[in-house]
Design a protein around this motif. Structure first.
Motif, short mmCIF file in Angstrom:
data_model
loop_
_atom_site.label_atom_id
_atom_site.label_comp_id
_atom_site.label_asym_id
_atom_site.label_seq_id
_atom_site.Cartn_x
_atom_site.Cartn_y
_atom_site.Cartn_z
N ASP A 3 0.88 -1.24 -0.11
CA ASP A 3 0.04 -0.01 0.09
C ASP A 3 0.97 1.31 0.05
O ASP A 3 0.50 2.14 -0.79
CB ASP A 3 -0.81 0.11 1.15
CG ASP A 3 -2.06 -0.94 1.13
OD1 ASP A 3 -2.61 -0.98 -0.04
OD2 ASP A 3 -2.33 -1.67 2.37
N TYR B 13 -6.01 5.67 -9.42
CA TYR B 13 -5.30 4.78 -8.50
C TYR B 13 -5.67 3.26 -8.56
O TYR B 13 -4.57 2.57 -8.68
CB TYR B 13 -5.87 5.28 -6.93
CG TYR B 13 -5.28 4.48 -5.84
CD1 TYR B 13 -3.85 4.80 -5.63
CD2 TYR B 13 -5.98 3.67 -5.23
CE1 TYR B 13 -3.55 3.98 -4.32
CE2 TYR B 13 -5.53 3.07 -4.08
CZ TYR B 13 -4.12 3.04 -3.62
OH TYR B 13 -3.69 2.59 -2.76
N PHE C 294 2.17 2.25 -3.21
CA PHE C 294 1.31 3.08 -4.33
C PHE C 294 0.71 4.32 -3.75
O PHE C 294 0.59 5.21 -4.44
CB PHE C 294 -0.25 2.11 -4.39
CG PHE C 294 -0.10 0.97 -5.37
CD1 PHE C 294 0.24 1.07 -6.70
CD2 PHE C 294 0.18 -0.38 -4.56
CE1 PHE C 294 0.34 -0.09 -7.56
CE2 PHE C 294 0.52 -1.37 -5.79
CZ PHE C 294 0.62 -1.52 -6.88
N ARG D 231 -3.91 1.70 -11.78
CA ARG D 231 -2.60 1.81 -11.36
C ARG D 231 -2.43 0.49 -10.60
O ARG D 231 -1.42 -0.38 -11.04
CB ARG D 231 -1.93 2.80 -10.93
CG ARG D 231 -0.26 2.79 -11.22
CD ARG D 231 0.35 3.63 -10.52
NE ARG D 231 -0.08 5.09 -10.69
CZ ARG D 231 0.59 6.05 -11.21
NH1 ARG D 231 2.06 5.68 -11.70
NH2 ARG D 231 0.20 7.41 -11.15
N ARG D 232 -3.12 0.18 -9.54
CA ARG D 232 -3.16 -0.86 -8.69
C ARG D 232 -3.38 -2.02 -9.23
O ARG D 232 -2.58 -2.98 -8.88
CB ARG D 232 -3.96 -0.48 -7.65
CG ARG D 232 -3.78 -1.53 -6.51
CD ARG D 232 -3.74 -0.92 -5.13
NE ARG D 232 -2.93 -2.01 -4.31
CZ ARG D 232 -2.70 -1.80 -2.86
NH1 ARG D 232 -3.27 -0.78 -2.33
NH2 ARG D 232 -2.04 -2.85 -2.46
#
Ligand SMILES: [Zn+2]
Ligand SMILES: [Zn+2]
Length: 305
Positions: free
Chosen positions: A199, A282, A202, A285-286
């Motif tokens: 986490d 987000y 990111f 991309r994750r």
């Protein structure tokens, strides 16, 4: 201008050598030699032209600074041609003017900024209170005109510091933490090579706070873009508030209340859209993945082998 007192009158027996260009007597005219300091021996001689150039170099920063011999530290006697009073006065006037110029420019810029903020404040007041009321207010109260109005854009910019959308993004990210399974850690609690991204990784890709962003890359184009967006949003708030207030809350009795409601609606819609878009980016991309280069995957990607 430099003149030797007795430079060329004495010492014809010893050989002269200029301590600057290291040339000796040969070919140099007598009156080109100077003996400008207390040095003795061959070192005392110097060409007038060489010394002149050397003094200019030393006085590059401050033309009035005294110059001394680097060996015996005698201050050279430098005589300037006389300056008449008128020339001296002109020179001092020019120097004062040059000194004042930066302050004058700063003053002009400050005036321009002040006038711009004043006009913006007046325009905003006009939008919100209506033409007649705003003119009356400005006529009646000069402090209001000169202090309150110019501070309107500053207040709007400060208001933007209250970034509830960032707070919301942070909260949403906290709701969806995905811890990395314990099998990816070694005995010391460090991640093994090739372990999934955490986490924190990111989060660091997309800093939430403006301050963090500024720290991440001091003045890159993305930050400048963000800053201009902020200023534009802050300054356009009154216009949108009035427009939305009149359109959606036209039936509210008080005009001011409708404008306030318009402002809240604008903020809410704009903030929610921004939060939604940022979360989309987000997650994209994750959950991005790179596939193995197998026949199936190549066909799926529509490529030819
Ligand atoms: Zn020389
Ligand atoms: Zn000397």
């Amino acid at each position: 201008m430099l003149r030797a007192g007795r430079g060329h009158q004495d010492g014809s027996s010893e050989e002269r050598m200029c301590w600057i260009c290291l040339n000796t007597d040969g070919g140099t005219l007598h009156h080109d030699w100077l003996q400008p300091c207390r040095c003795r021996g061959t070192n005392k001689w110097v060409h007038e032209a060489c010394l002149s150039r050397w003094i200019d170099e030393k006085q590059q920063v401050n033309p009035d600074a005294p110059v001394t011999c680097p060996q015996c530290y005698t201050e050279y006697i430098i005589v300037m041609p006389p300056v008449c009073r008128f020339d001296a006065m002109l020179e001092s006037v020019e120097r004062t003017y040059c000194l004042l110029c930066p302050s004058i420019l700063m003053g002009m810029l400050a005036t321009v900024v002040y006038m711009a903020t004043l006009s913006y404040g007046a325009l905003t007041l006009h939008q919100i209170a209506g033409y007649d009321t705003s003119i009356q207010l400005m006529k009646e109260d000069p402090t209001f005109l000169l202090i309150v109005l110019p501070s309107v854009p500053c207040a709007l910019l400060l208001l933007r510091r209250f970034d509830w959308d960032n707070w919301m993004v942070r909260w949403l990210r906290r709701q969806h933490r995905q811890s990395v399974a314990s099998e990816h850690y070694d005995e010391q609690g460090d991640l093994l090579p090739g372990a999934p991204l955490t986490d924190e990784y990111f989060d660091s890709l997309e800093p939430v706070d403006e301050d963090e962003m500024m720290q991440a890359g001091t003045m890159n184009s993305e930050n400048i873009e963000r800053a201009t967006c902020r200023v534009c949003t802050a300054l356009s708030l009154p216009t949108f508030s009035v427009l939305i207030g009149q359109t959606l809350y036209g039936n509210v009795n008080s005009k001011l209340l409708s404008i306030v409601l318009g402002a809240f609606t604008f903020e809410a819609v704009k903030g929610l859209i921004s939060v939604y878009l940022r979360q989309c980016q987000y997650y994209r991309r994750r959950y991005r993945s790179v596939l193995d280069y197998t026949t199936e995957n190549v066909q799926m990607a529509g490529r030819t082998i």
